[in-house]
Enzyme design. Structure first.
Site, PDB file in Angstrom:
ATOM      1  N   ASP B  21       0.679  -1.190  -0.094  1.00  0.00           N
ATOM      2  CA  ASP B  21       0.050   0.019   0.051  1.00  0.00           C
ATOM      3  C   ASP B  21       0.956   1.250  -0.076  1.00  0.00           C
ATOM      4  O   ASP B  21       1.603   1.454   0.847  1.00  0.00           O
ATOM      5  CB  ASP B  21      -0.834  -0.118   1.288  1.00  0.00           C
ATOM      6  N   LYS B  84       2.651  11.153  -3.512  1.00  0.00           N
ATOM      7  CA  LYS B  84       1.672  10.584  -4.434  1.00  0.00           C
ATOM      8  C   LYS B  84       0.781  11.554  -4.941  1.00  0.00           C
ATOM      9  O   LYS B  84       0.322  11.330  -6.172  1.00  0.00           O
ATOM     10  CB  LYS B  84       0.737   9.840  -3.481  1.00  0.00           C
ATOM     11  N   GLU B 183      -7.333   0.605  -4.476  1.00  0.00           N
ATOM     12  CA  GLU B 183      -7.320   0.325  -3.045  1.00  0.00           C
ATOM     13  C   GLU B 183      -8.519  -0.044  -2.526  1.00  0.00           C
ATOM     14  O   GLU B 183      -8.749  -1.025  -1.668  1.00  0.00           O
ATOM     15  CB  GLU B 183      -7.004   1.712  -2.478  1.00  0.00           C
ATOM     16  N   ASP B 205     -12.683   5.791   2.540  1.00  0.00           N
ATOM     17  CA  ASP B 205     -11.561   5.659   2.980  1.00  0.00           C
ATOM     18  C   ASP B 205     -11.157   7.182   3.283  1.00  0.00           C
ATOM     19  O   ASP B 205     -10.810   7.935   2.365  1.00  0.00           O
ATOM     20  CB  ASP B 205     -10.448   5.261   1.654  1.00  0.00           C
TER      21      ASP B 205
END
Lengths: 228, 627
Positions: B21, B84, B183, B205
């Site tokens: 992850d 990211k 994800e 999330d």
């Protein structure tokens, strides 16, 4: 069952890439079992081993889709040869494209028309709607103008008449869909009787026309909704 | 000895496979053990590696994770975080993001952002590769063998360029990326939702810096993403900032000064409010205590109740609900149709968040697993599926954005619609506009808007070598294929001649193969440093074990077994080794381990003999008893 469907499909003309078996099965070789590239000239119907019928049992189609996904997906060919990996990507992308098209009745009918040599028809207003379209465009304009000047009453009036019109347009769409589905049944029944090109043409023409009206009304509905 | 071990499916066993992850704030690596998927932790039991990279060009020193985070406050110019957000983007795409971070951007960042760090420039895939390499090393140490294959997760909305950048990062870190997995899909796998026949799943999330909501459909072991939505600037960090503001305001009110430019004080406040936030996930109230130093009024203390906390962060939590409703609408679903709700990200431990989610979806959300770890756990499960060729589970992902090509006047013709299951393909016919034209320019874009200027450019290429013919006669079929990782490839064929055309696709964003090669070479120097560090860590660990054993033997057993001279020699060797461990010369540590081994050899033998004699005695006794 999808497994059965795979074996009842039309015989492939091709030779297996790997073991050179003639007329190896479609998708997978009947001898060595290896995945084959998509047969040249296949269309979405033939890929699913379906005749070009328009009434399709969508839950059966979904079942076949899942079963074939489990056979084609690149995840299962990660350590196979480059040719097999390529074939797996080709087959699964074709499968996904075919399923996406065939599971939706309108997309399915449009696709059939292209297979039968029709170009995508221009969006045309149904004749019985021409006057209304003119009226509706006026109202959209009025609403726009009222919004600009901040005239609440004017805007509310335009809004309510447009909302009414929407209800009517939805009814029209429903009517078109009903006629379209009736045509689907006509089409399927003449297919069963080995129809000639002449027999098919009137049905296809009408389908093409209905689809063009349908797109037109949907665009109109979208425009109105945007303005509301 | 067998040379190659073959498994049932005939594939050679190629080492361990892990799931990673790669998060905006933290990253994790997990693997499939005999008891299910597990996160790989460091010696202190910590599985999270902060996604932060520190580079000091004067010392040519590179640090990743915890160590890099420690330097974030003191040397902010030398650390890169939240990388990211910059993956697969050019500087024009991320003006807003760039304004929020203190990074120095190198010239020429239009297509791929370059972070200037001293005299060196690093791209986002390189920074991510440093994080991945750290995770890879952690896993390799854990297994005692090199890990070379991984599944890496990305947000469901990541476009082609972002996915490609993630794959590039894996490549740079020396990992073969088996699959890029969404994800939310990974989170569903972690919860074993794939065992159900049919279900609609919402994955909520709320991470450190981003919020994502995804609606998935599961049927017969196949996952489809129905819709995604979110807010790229909403996460736990924002909640912290609300609390920090609260504290700063109060300090200012009582002292007349706002200590937000004092890194030490600011850091102390940040740590204290984060602790308070964590405590309020378990209890109804907590105390915030901060020692600010004399110049800021000394000790700050206040009670914070859960009710008050909820009020402070309420608006932020509320902001997550809009995207949830949009995602439901896009999927054409009512909240009642959601069968399972899964919570991901540390901030979903907050009671208010759980309550709001429960209210919206009218369903108790899943919180049984550690929300920081679920995505990595799911990635490990998928990695195991891919490595083992299991057929019981299949992920069918979709393209998050439509793929289109530019036509006359900058209008987009969509060729693959968003939410299409991948792999997906489309063919488009191209022809020439003027007589004897030998090349055709093609521009591929990704996005939902009608005009090319509103979409994101993916690639431009030219169909070359078309034989001179009258305009409109050539028919070149171009095939666009999006593979199972969501990455585009293009091929072209002349319909008349059947000839394949060479296409050189120049990605509009992202790295070319040459650039990646160069980066691979550049990264070797860091690899060297990595090896030294690893050697040091291993030597130290071994030294600790040896020292503990020797000290124990000396204390408990040596009396009466060896003479005083030998005991002194062992003590000396122990001291020498202890000194070496404090330094960072791993060769010296190794030498002294050997010296201690030699010095204590005799003692060890005696103890062993003693143990043997004792064992023999026991055995005789038991044999006698049996006999």
């Amino acid at each position: 069952m999808a497994e059965a469907a795979i074996n009842t499909g039309r015989a492939s003309q091709s030779e297996c890439l790997y073991c050179r078996t003639q007329s190896a099965g479609p998708h997978f070789c009947s001898e060595c079992g290896k995945i084959q590239p998509v047969v040249a000239g296949s269309d979405y119907f033939s890929f699913f081993h379906l005749p070009r019928r328009l009434c399709i049992d969508e839950s059966e189609l979904e079942k076949s889709f899942y079963a074939l996904s489990r056979q084609f997906h690149p995840d299962y060919f990660m350590s196979a040869s480059a040719e097999e990996r390529q074939a797996s990507i080709e087959c699964s992308s074709m499968l996904n494209d075919a399923y996406r098209t065939l599971r939706n009745p309108v997309a399915r009918a449009k696709y059939l028309l292209t297979l039968e040599g029709y170009k995508e028809a221009e969006k045309k207003a149904p004749p019985d709607l021409l006057e209304e379209v003119f009226e509706l465009n006026m109202q959209i304009e009025e609403l726009r103008a009222a919004k600009k000047t901040g005239d609440e009453d004017e805007a509310a009036e335009a809004r309510s008449s447009l909302e009414e019109a929407l209800i009517d347009l939805h009814k029209k769409l429903q009517g078109i869909d009903e006629r379209l589905f009736a045509l689907f049944e006509d089409w399927d029944s003449i297919l069963g009787r080995d129809a000639t090109a002449d027999g098919k043409k009137p049905l296809l023409d009408r389908m093409s026309e209905l689809l063009s009206h349908r797109s037109y009304i949907r665009n109109l509905v979208r425009d109105i909704k945007e303005e509301l | 000895m067998p040379v190659i071990e073959l498994s049932m499916s005939g594939r050679p066993k190629s080492g361990r496979v892990v799931g990673i992850d790669l998060g905006t704030t933290n990253s994790l690596v997990a693997y499939m053990s005999d008891n299910g998927a597990e996160v790989i932790r460091d010696a202190s039991g910590n599985g999270l590696v902060p996604s932060i990279v520190y580079y000091d060009h004067e010392q040519d020193r590179l640090l990743v994770g915890e160590e890099a985070r420690d330097r974030l406050i003191t040397e902010p110019r030398k650390a890169i975080y939240s990388v990211k957000r910059f993956m697969g983007k050019g500087s024009a795409d991320v003006q807003e993001d760039l304004s929020l971070v203190p990074f120095q951007i190198a010239p020429g960042s239009e297509q791929v952002i370059g972070f200037q760090m001293g005299d060196r420039v690093f791209t986002p895939p390189e920074i991510s590769a440093f994080i991945l390499r750290d995770l890879k090393r952690r896993a390799s140490q854990f297994f005692g063998e090199e890990v070379s294959q991984a599944v890496i997760t990305v947000p469901a909305y990541f476009n082609d360029a972002q996915r490609q950048a993630t794959k590039d990062a894996g490549h740079l870190a020396g990992l073969e990326v088996l699959r890029i997995v969404n994800e939310p899909t990974a989170a569903s796998l972690a919860y074993g939702i794939d065992k159900r026949d049919e279900a609609i799943v919402a994955v909520y999330d709320l991470g450190g810096g981003t919020f994502d909501i995804s609606i998935l459909k599961l049927k017969e072991g196949i996952f489809e993403v129905l819709s995604t939505n979110g807010d790229t600037h909403l996460g736990g960090d924002d909640l912290d900032n609300e609390l920090i503001t609260l504290v700063l305001d109060e300090i200012e009110r009582s002292t007349g000064r706002r200590p937000d430019h004092d890194p030490g004080a600011f850091q102390a406040i940040r740590k204290a409010v984060i602790r308070a936030k964590h405590e309020l996930s378990e209890s109804q109230s907590t105390t915030i205590e901060i020692d600010l130093g004399a110049q800021h009024g000394g000790q700050y203390q206040r009670e914070l109740t859960l009710v008050e906390f909820d009020r402070v962060v309420g608006n932020l939590v509320e902001r997550t609900l809009g995207p949830c409703k949009k995602a439901l609408k896009d999927a054409d679903l009512d909240p009642e149709q959601i069968d399972e709700v899964i919570m991901v990200g540390g901030s979903t431990r907050i009671p208010l968040v759980r309550r709001k989610v429960k209210e919206l979806f009218k369903r108790e959300p899943h919180v049984e697993l550690n929300p920081d770890e679920v995505v990595a756990i799911g990635a490990a499960i998928q990695a195991d599926v891919l490595a083992g060729g299991r057929r019981d589970l299949l992920l069918l992902d979709v393209t998050p954005l439509s793929l289109g090509i530019e036509t006359m006047g900058g209008v987009i013709a969509k060729i693959i619609n968003r939410n299409s299951t991948i792999p997906a393909s489309a063919s488009e016919m191209f022809t020439t506009w003027v007589d004897n034209q030998t090349g055709i320019d093609v521009h591929v874009v990704q996005g939902e808007r009608e005009m090319v200027s509103d979409c994101r450019s993916l690639a431009k290429f030219t169909l070359k070598g078309i034989p001179p013919q009258p305009a409109g006669l050539p028919r070149i079929e171009v095939r666009f294929l999006i593979d199972a990782n969501g990455i585009l490839t293009v091929s072209a064929r002349d319909q008349r001649t059947g000839q394949e055309h060479s296409i050189e696709v120049k990605p509009s964003y992202g790295l070319t193969d040459e650039q990646i090669e160069k980066m691979l070479i550049d990264s070797f120097e860091f690899a060297e440093e990595d090896v030294r560090r690893r050697q040091l860590v291993e030597a130290r660990n071994e030294a600790e074990t040896v020292m503990r054993a020797a000290a124990k033997a000396l204390e408990e057993r040596a009396q009466g077994l060896i003479d005083e001279g030998e005991r002194t020699a062992i003590r000396q060797a122990l001291d020498d080794l202890r000194q070496a461990v404090a330094g960072d010369d791993y060769q010296l540590i190794r030498e002294r381990i050997k010296a201690l081994d030699d010095a204590s050899q005799h003692l060890a033998e005696i103890i062993m003999d003693g143990a043997l004699v004792a064992a023999l005695k026991d055995r005789k006794a038991s044999e006698v008893a049996e006999g």
